[in-house]
Design a protein around this motif. Structure first.
Motif, PDB file in Angstrom:
ATOM      1  N   THR A  22       1.007  -1.042  -0.005  1.00  0.00           N
ATOM      2  CA  THR A  22       0.093  -0.131   0.533  1.00  0.00           C
ATOM      3  C   THR A  22       1.372   1.470  -0.296  1.00  0.00           C
ATOM      4  OG1 THR A  22      -1.891  -0.789   0.802  1.00  0.00           O
ATOM      5  CG2 THR A  22      -1.241   1.093   1.299  1.00  0.00           C
ATOM      6  N   ALA A  23       2.190   1.114   1.322  1.00  0.00           N
ATOM      7  CA  ALA A  23       2.858   2.604   1.216  1.00  0.00           C
ATOM      8  C   ALA A  23       3.162   2.656  -0.942  1.00  0.00           C
ATOM      9  CB  ALA A  23       4.126   2.678   2.266  1.00  0.00           C
ATOM     10  N   HIS A  24       3.137   1.550  -1.199  1.00  0.00           N
ATOM     11  CA  HIS A  24       4.795   1.843  -1.995  1.00  0.00           C
ATOM     12  C   HIS A  24       3.588   2.111  -3.667  1.00  0.00           C
ATOM     13  CE1 HIS A  24       7.749   0.650  -5.548  1.00  0.00           C
ATOM     14  NE2 HIS A  24       6.491   0.190  -6.389  1.00  0.00           N
ATOM     15  N   ALA A  25       2.748   1.401  -3.192  1.00  0.00           N
ATOM     16  CA  ALA A  25       1.471   1.304  -4.872  1.00  0.00           C
ATOM     17  C   ALA A  25       0.350   2.934  -4.870  1.00  0.00           C
ATOM     18  CB  ALA A  25       0.742   0.271  -5.003  1.00  0.00           C
ATOM     19  N   ARG A  26       0.498   2.620  -2.934  1.00  0.00           N
ATOM     20  CA  ARG A  26      -0.656   4.357  -3.581  1.00  0.00           C
ATOM     21  C   ARG A  26      -1.544   3.741  -4.353  1.00  0.00           C
ATOM     22  NH1 ARG A  26       1.983   8.259  -0.095  1.00  0.00           N
ATOM     23  NH2 ARG A  26       4.046   8.124  -0.308  1.00  0.00           N
ATOM     24  N   PRO A  27      -2.469   2.566  -3.387  1.00  0.00           N
ATOM     25  CA  PRO A  27      -4.245   2.453  -4.563  1.00  0.00           C
ATOM     26  C   PRO A  27      -4.838   3.510  -3.727  1.00  0.00           C
ATOM     27  CG  PRO A  27      -3.102   0.617  -3.167  1.00  0.00           C
ATOM     28  CD  PRO A  27      -2.492   1.369  -2.832  1.00  0.00           C
ATOM     29  N   ALA A  28      -5.963   2.821  -4.657  1.00  0.00           N
ATOM     30  CA  ALA A  28      -7.190   4.345  -4.113  1.00  0.00           C
ATOM     31  C   ALA A  28      -7.506   3.898  -2.349  1.00  0.00           C
ATOM     32  CB  ALA A  28      -8.622   4.440  -5.298  1.00  0.00           C
ATOM     33  N   SER A  29      -7.546   2.165  -2.286  1.00  0.00           N
ATOM     34  CA  SER A  29      -8.042   2.464  -1.079  1.00  0.00           C
ATOM     35  C   SER A  29      -6.961   0.960  -0.525  1.00  0.00           C
ATOM     36  CB  SER A  29      -9.521   0.934  -0.738  1.00  0.00           C
ATOM     37  OG  SER A  29      -8.985   0.110  -2.169  1.00  0.00           O
ATOM     38  N   PRO A  30      -6.421   0.844   0.309  1.00  0.00           N
ATOM     39  CA  PRO A  30      -5.554  -0.016   1.049  1.00  0.00           C
ATOM     40  C   PRO A  30      -5.417  -1.311   0.691  1.00  0.00           C
ATOM     41  CG  PRO A  30      -6.395   1.657   2.602  1.00  0.00           C
ATOM     42  CD  PRO A  30      -6.706   1.746   1.947  1.00  0.00           C
ATOM     43  N   PHE A  31      -4.638  -2.164   0.631  1.00  0.00           N
ATOM     44  CA  PHE A  31      -4.615  -3.786   0.316  1.00  0.00           C
ATOM     45  C   PHE A  31      -5.067  -4.233   1.880  1.00  0.00           C
ATOM     46  CE2 PHE A  31      -2.062  -2.571  -3.339  1.00  0.00           C
ATOM     47  CZ  PHE A  31      -2.679  -3.051  -3.869  1.00  0.00           C
ATOM     48  N   HIS A  32      -5.639  -5.171   1.684  1.00  0.00           N
ATOM     49  CA  HIS A  32      -5.982  -6.704   3.296  1.00  0.00           C
ATOM     50  C   HIS A  32      -6.411  -7.840   2.434  1.00  0.00           C
ATOM     51  CE1 HIS A  32      -7.100  -2.924   6.021  1.00  0.00           C
ATOM     52  NE2 HIS A  32      -7.425  -2.445   4.638  1.00  0.00           N
ATOM     53  N   PHE A  33      -4.925  -7.927   1.837  1.00  0.00           N
ATOM     54  CA  PHE A  33      -5.096  -9.509   1.282  1.00  0.00           C
ATOM     55  C   PHE A  33      -5.818 -10.027   2.300  1.00  0.00           C
ATOM     56  CE2 PHE A  33      -1.099  -7.755  -0.920  1.00  0.00           C
ATOM     57  CZ  PHE A  33      -1.338  -6.839  -2.214  1.00  0.00           C
ATOM     58  N   ALA A  34      -6.504 -11.559   1.678  1.00  0.00           N
ATOM     59  CA  ALA A  34      -7.298 -12.771   2.544  1.00  0.00           C
ATOM     60  C   ALA A  34      -6.656 -13.675   2.208  1.00  0.00           C
ATOM     61  CB  ALA A  34      -8.861 -13.008   1.943  1.00  0.00           C
ATOM     62  N   ASN A  35      -5.714 -13.860   1.335  1.00  0.00           N
ATOM     63  CA  ASN A  35      -4.203 -14.884   1.120  1.00  0.00           C
ATOM     64  C   ASN A  35      -3.461 -14.443   0.465  1.00  0.00           C
ATOM     65  OD1 ASN A  35      -5.619 -15.484  -1.943  1.00  0.00           O
ATOM     66  ND2 ASN A  35      -6.961 -15.854  -0.393  1.00  0.00           N
TER      67      ASN A  35
END
Length: 490
Positions: free
Chosen positions: A76-89
Motif C-alpha cells: 500500500t505504501a509503495h503503490a498508493r492505491p485508491a484503497s489500502p490492500f487487505h489481502f485475505a490470502n
C-alpha cells in the motif's frame, strides 16, 4: 541499471540481476537468489529495486496472518492505491505483485522467503499457480519476482526434484563470499601475509568488516595480534558470538549440540566420516544425517579424494566457524571474562597456525590453481582441483598431496596437469621438489592419469631457498608459487 558507487565488486551478480530485471519480454518471470548470511544479498537486491523503481519486502519470522498484514501495508505504501490492500490470502498478494509490472519490467523482491514458506507451506505452490504459462495475470505482467533466502538447505530444495517451482525460474543466482584476493582488497590490506591471516579468520564475508568489526582493519603485520584481541576475541563486539548465531539461525538444525560437536571434530583435524564418528564415540551411520544437514547449510564441505573415488574428507566452509571451534570454544568461559582475550590468544597462537592457518593456506592454493592460475603455467585448463592420498606400495604407506590439478580428458585418461605441496611456515627446498617427483612417479605407475606433462608446484608462505630456485630455473616443469603470486601482485 547503474551499480551504486558504494557497492564493492559484485559485478557479476549486478550484471545478472540487471539482465533479468530489464528483460523486455512479456510475461512475469521468477528468479531465485540465495547465499549464506552476511554476504550482502539484501543490500544487493534493495539497490536493484531502487535503481529500477521496484518493490522490496523483507520477511520476518512471523505467523502467516501477520506476514500477510505486513506485505499489505508495505505494498500500500509503495503503490498508493485508491484503497489500502487487505489481502485475505497469498493468492491475492501474489496477483497484486504481478500487477505492478503491467506497464514495464519491475523487480519485486521477497527477501527471507523461507520465513514465509515455513509459516505457509503452500506458498511455493501458490506462486507456481500464479505463474502458470497461459494465465492472464502472468502473460499481462512483466514483474520480475525475486525470491531470496539465506537458508541454503531450503533454497536448494526450492527448484529441485519435484518441487512446485521446478522449471519456473529464469534466474538462479548464488551470492558467494569474496575470494581471498577480493577480500584483501575489501579489507584494504596490501600485505599478502597479513591478508591471508585475516582471511583465515573472517573469510570473505563483507558484513564482518563494515558492521561487525566497525571498519577496524589491522594497520599492518605488527597489529594483527592486537586486532584479533580487540575484535574477534572481544566479547563487546558482534564478531565474538557470530559463529554461534550462524548455527542458531539455521532452520533445519534441531539438535544444535550435535552439529556443534561435528564441526568441532572437523576443526580438530578429524576430516573423514570415520574420524568424526570416532571423535564423537558414535557409529558412522549415526552422524550421516548431521553431516548432510551441515553440507546442505553450506557450513561443511565434502572434498572427494583426487585419486581415490571412494574416499572423501570434510572441511569447515566458513572460516569464522573454524576459528571459533579451534580457538574460541575450548576457552569460551575465559573469553567471556573481560580482559582475558590477550592471555587466551597468546596460548592459542600455535594452534591457530596448525589447525586454522595451515589448512586455510592449502585451500587458498587450490582455489588459486582453479580460478586464478594462468592455464599456460599449469599446462592446460583445470577441470577440477583437489587434494588426495597416493599409495606407495614399496613403503606400504600413503602420501598426501595438497594440490592436485586434473585437466579435461580428451582421450582415455585425464591429464594430471600438476601436483603441488603447500607449506605456510616452511622455507621450501630441494627435499620438497624431490618428494613431488617421487609422487609423480608413483602416479605414473598407477596408470590412471596421463602424467607426461605433470608440473610440480611448490607453494610457500615463507619463501624458497637457493636450491629450490636453481631447480626451478633449470626445469620449466617446476614452479615456485609465493604469496605475491597467490594475490596477483608483481
Amino acid at each position: 541499471m547503474d551499480k551504486p558507487a558504494e557497492m564493492f565488486d559484485r559485478d557479476h551478480e549486478w550484471s545478472a540481476l540487471s539482465r533479468f530485471i530489464t528483460d523486455p519480454q512479456p510475461g512475469a518471470t521468477l528468479g531465485v537468489v540465495s547465499g549464506r548470511r552476511r554476504q550482502g544479498k539484501t543490500f544487493l537486491l534493495d539497490a536493484a529495486c531502487r535503481a529500477a523503481g521496484g518493490f522490496y519486502f523483507g520477511a520476518t519470522e512471523a505467523a502467516d496472518a501477520e506476514s500477510l498484514r505486513r506485505i499489505s501495508d508495505a505494498l500500500t505504501a509503495h503503490a498508493r492505491p485508491a484503497s489500502p490492500f487487505h489481502f485475505a490470502n497469498w493468492s491475492e498478494a501474489v496477483d497484486a505483485l504481478l500487477a505492478l509490472g503491467t506497464a514495464r519490467p519491475v523487480p519485486v523482491v521477497i527477501d527471507e522467503f523461507p520465513y514465509l514458506a515455513k509459516a505457509n507451506r503452500e506458498l511455493p505452490s501458490i506462486i507456481q499457480e500464479a505463474l502458470r504459462p497461459l494465465r492472464a495475470e502472468r502473460t499481462g505482467s512483466r514483474t520480475r519476482l525475486l525470491l531470496c533466502g539465506s537458508a541454503l538447505s531450503f533454497m536448494g530444495r526450492l527448484l529441485s526434484g519435484s518441487a512446485p517451482l521446478r522449471g519456473r525460474a529464469g534466474l538462479e543466482l548464488l551470492v558467494r563470499p569474496l575470494d581471498h584476493r577480493l577480500a584483501a582488497e575489501f579489507w584494504e590490506i596490501d600485505d599478502p601475509h597479513l591478508a591471508l591471516k585475516v582471511n583465515a579468520i573472517v573469510g570473505g564475508t563483507p558484513a564482518y568488516r563494515r558492521e561487525f568489526a566497525r571498519g577496524d582493519t589491522p594497520e599492518g603485520p605488527d597489529d594483527f595480534d592486537d586486532w584479533v584481541v580487540r575484535t574477534v576475541l572481544n566479547p563487546e563486539t558482534p564478531l565474538f558470538r557470530e559463529a554461534r548465531y550462524l548455527l542458531a539461525e539455521e532452520p533445519d538444525f534441531r539438535d544444535t549440540a550435535l552439529y556443534l560437536s561435528v564441526l568441532a571434530a572437523v576443526a580438530d583435524g578429524n576430516a573423514t566420516r570415520g574420524g568424526v564418528a570416532g571423535y564423537l564415540e558414535r557409529k558412522a551411520n549415526d552422524i550421516a544425517h548431521p553431516i548432510t544437514v551441515l553440507e546442505d547449510a553450506g557450513l561443511l564441505r565434502r572434498d572427494a579424494d583426487a585419486f581415490r573415488d571412494n574416499r572423501s574428507t570434510y572441511r569447515i566452509a566458513e572460516p569464522l566457524i573454524g576459528f571459533y571451534h579451534a580457538i574460541m570454544r575450548p576457552a569460551w568461559h575465559q573469553l567471556e571474562r573481560p580482559g582475558s582475550a590477550q592471555r587466551v590468544w597468546q596460548a592459542s597462537r600455535r594452534r591457530f597456525a596448525g589447525n586454522v592457518l595451515g589448512p586455510h593456506f592449502e585451500q587458498v592454493c587450490r582455489d588459486w590453481a582453479l580460478h586464478h592460475a594462468d592455464p599456460e603455467l599449469l599446462g592446460g585448463l583445470p577441470a577440477r582441483v583437489g587434494h588426495g592420498v597416493v599409495h606407495d606400495p614399496a613403503a606400504r604407506t600413503g602420501h598426501e598431496i595438497d594440490v592436485a590439478v586434473i585437466g579435461i580428458a580428451d582421450g582415455t585418461k585425464p591429464p594430471l596437469l600438476a601436483i603441488g605441496e603447500a607449506k605456510w611456515n616452511d622455507t621450501m627446498g630441494a627435499a620438497h621438489i624431490d618428494r613431488l617427483r617421487h609422487l609423480r612417479d608413483l602416479l605414473a605407475r598407477s596408470g590412471r592419469y596421463d602424467t607426461a606433462g605433470t608440473r610440480l608446484l611448490c607453494f610457500s608462505g615463507a619463501g624458497f631457498n637457493d636450491t629450490a630456485r636453481a631447480a626451478a630455473a633449470a626445469d620449466p616443469g617446476i614452479r615456485l608459487i609465493g604469496m605475491a603470486d597467490l594475490y596477483g601482485q608483481d
